[in-house]
Design an enzyme around this catalytic site. Structure first.
Site, PDB file in Angstrom:
ATOM      1  N   CYS B  83      94.710  47.742 -15.651  1.00  0.00           N
ATOM      2  CA  CYS B  83      95.310  48.742 -16.539  1.00  0.00           C
ATOM      3  C   CYS B  83      96.119  49.777 -15.772  1.00  0.00           C
ATOM      4  CB  CYS B  83      94.228  49.429 -17.358  1.00  0.00           C
ATOM      5  SG  CYS B  83      93.132  48.244 -18.166  1.00  0.00           S
ATOM      6  N   HIS B 333      97.061  51.185 -26.261  1.00  0.00           N
ATOM      7  CA  HIS B 333      96.713  50.796 -24.893  1.00  0.00           C
ATOM      8  C   HIS B 333      97.235  49.396 -24.537  1.00  0.00           C
ATOM      9  CE1 HIS B 333      93.298  50.316 -21.654  1.00  0.00           C
ATOM     10  NE2 HIS B 333      94.493  50.404 -21.123  1.00  0.00           N
TER      11      HIS B 333
END
Lengths: 385, 385
Positions: B83, B333
């Site tokens: 991420c 996200h």
């Protein structure tokens, strides 16, 4: 930009390494490179890997490998450009040192390909092509390179036997490399009668599925001269370019535009021309690839690549030795590791440490590493100081 | 090293973008950034993406995107750090410009997560943990962060309601962001009664599955001042660090060592301390993450993160506004895009272009982007000139 040198190299035997995990293979080679360099710390690290996500279910790879090497919290970056991931890691390590941000940088390439079955490995590799426009329609890499081979044969009269000669040469070279996956000779007859994969390419025209890694330590040239007694090997040229990812989008299926552009950039930066290169490691994922690549690098005129292995030009002992390590064909093809292993081989040669496969008097080496059917290419030129 | 500025930014609305392929989302945002910068060419490009291999069956991603943007043969590099892939792309673009190798660099982050089902998305994300020691035993990220939350509650008395306050704050901020996936408010009551995911974390403590991208143009600061009439935003601090990829290997499950180290490096490079930061975008993949991150960044003392949203410290209009964009919680996200989108938001704010969510007088911004359960972190500090 600061001058950058290769101060350490590491590689272990490639093959089907059932007993080792990706992290094990990585750590082994990284420790060898650190030991070879004689450095006592690392400032940052880069790892080239094509698809550990599909092959071993592991992303976040650079952090994992920094962790297993025991060097957290140093910055760790994974780069991906399909089969050119290793070459890309070399370039990023080069920039990191050249910029002045880091002094001692660990650059590795790794791939663990045998934890999945053959069909899944073929799928994993196909993700280097345009999935929506090539993969979904059933074409895989042997098919793409087979079309390139057919186009080359049609346009330039390249023969089936000339393709075989590339495999024969690289297996001969590989037979002298103790780290090669397939360190044995093959004959033209054996190539021509081996199992058909995608007409005209047979199994002995294709590089294998391989587990393996290679590692380098890069640092500023002046630091290399102080830290090591081994000959300093400077990276004098860096070239990087892209082409359409899909083969069908190109004007000419036999030309590798990204390799041409990357080579031009690297030659310009190094102040060299093709005739100045003493040996080259190039991306022979299929026999036809080496033929197209040596044309794109300017080692032979366009269309004459087919005659190079046949005439002995690219043989060990020839005027322009290509893939004296055995190349992807015999040494193996752990996809993310190739570009780093090429620099390993050139450094061995330029230091005069290559043993039976030493190219006498080698002072300037070139590495060409490409992704997919040529959608990306890295070219590096190395010179011993 | 040369000074580096952000000269262009681009982002489109995030969400479940069924009608668009990864390449479409990428190209849209890249063109917006190029247009915003007003540049007529690109020298090289970087793309951060966590796992296009698993999500859309596509590796060799940077070449494909260069191809679809129509900018071959320029060098194109994909980087991956779970991420934190977007933040890593920003760092690599920074080094490329700082080194002098490239002048105008396109930096993007992208992820297309909704082309697979929820179970497959959970699997894809789990590859950011240690697959052999965490994933194979059944733990996924909500479970890992739930353990961090429990440990924080146990050690520091952090309450269930304090976790909810982070979600309430970030959804309020997101309600002012037209590009957010979930631009609506939630109440403490709604968070506390939402579906349980991994005790104590409920669905409204978790960031969503999102398709999205963001893009930047970086160039030397002096060039930015010549090319653009917009306020020049300089990248003054860059920090990057790693921690053990597996949560169980850490001495303290509530500390984010990689964030601490990356922040120290970025503060030192920028000559700033936490109190100098006017606003921050941080990695609130779960509500507990924001609490641990603001402690690691030094915005609050260790153990006091739980009170920050409750007291209004981190609210828009508070002394230290955190995630005025809505954060991962409300904005969405798309894992590889986060680190780039954070710089998009900071640049909007530092230029004074953030509309309803403008932080008045903002001159120094900080972005913190992390991978996995904190195994890698990038911190960037930006200042308007």
């Amino acid at each position: 930009m600061r001058d950058v040198a290769v101060i350490g190299i590491g590689m272990t035997k490639w093959g089907e390494l059932w007993e080792k995990a990706l992290r094990d293979i990585y750590v082994e080679t990284a420790l060898l490179a650190i030991d070879d360099a004689g450095v006592d710390h690392i400032d940052s690290m880069y790892v080239g890997c094509m698809t550990s996500g599909i092959f071993v279910g592991q992303e976040h790879l650079a952090s994992q490998l920094a962790d297993y090497l025991g060097i957290c919290p140093i910055p760790a970056c994974r780069v991906e450009s399909a089969c050119a991931s290793g070459g890309l890691a070399v370039k990023m390590g080069f920039i990191d040192v050249a910029s002045g941000l880091s002094d001692i940088v660990l650059v590795s390439g790794v791939e663990k390909m045998t934890d999945v079955g053959g069909d899944q490995a073929t799928y994993a590799l196909s993700t280097a092509a345009d999935q929506e426009y090539e993969g979904y329609h059933g074409i895989t890499f042997p098919g793409l390179y087979a079309m390139m081979a057919r186009a080359h044969m049609h346009a330039y009269g390249t023969t089936r036997e000339q393709l075989a000669r590339v495999a024969v040469k690289n297996h001969h070279n590989g037979s002298l490399n103790p780290l090669a996956q397939y360190p044995f000779e093959v004959t033209v007859e054996e190539v021509l009668t081996s199992t058909m994969v995608a007409e005209p390419l047979r199994i002995l025209d294709c590089s294998p599925i391989t587990d393996g890694a290679a590692a380098l330590i890069l640092c500023p040239l002046d630091m290399a001269k102080k830290l090591s007694k081994k000959p300093a090997v400077k990276i004098t040229g860096v070239g990087h370019a892209t082409d359409t990812i899909a083969l069908h989008s190109r004007e000419d299926m036999t030309s590798l535009m990204a390799t041409e552009k990357a080579a031009q950039a690297a030659y310009k930066m190094a102040g060299k021309k093709p005739a100045d290169i003493d040996l080259a490691e190039v991306h022979d994922c299929f026999t036809i690839a080496e033929i197209c690549v040596i044309e794109a690098l300017g080692f032979v005129p366009k269309g004459k690549g087919g005659t190079a292995a046949e005439s002995g030009l690219t043989a060990h002992g020839g005027k322009m030795p290509v893939n004296v390590s055995g190349g992807l064909k015999a040494k193996g093809h752990p996809v993310g590791a190739i570009g780093v292993a090429q620099i390993y081989e050139l450094t061995k040669q330029l230091r005069g440490e290559a043993g039976k496969r030493q190219v006498e008097g080698a002072r300037v080496g070139l590495a060409q590493n490409m992704g997919g059917s040529g959608g990306s290419t890295l070219v590096h030129i190395l010179e011993v100081q």
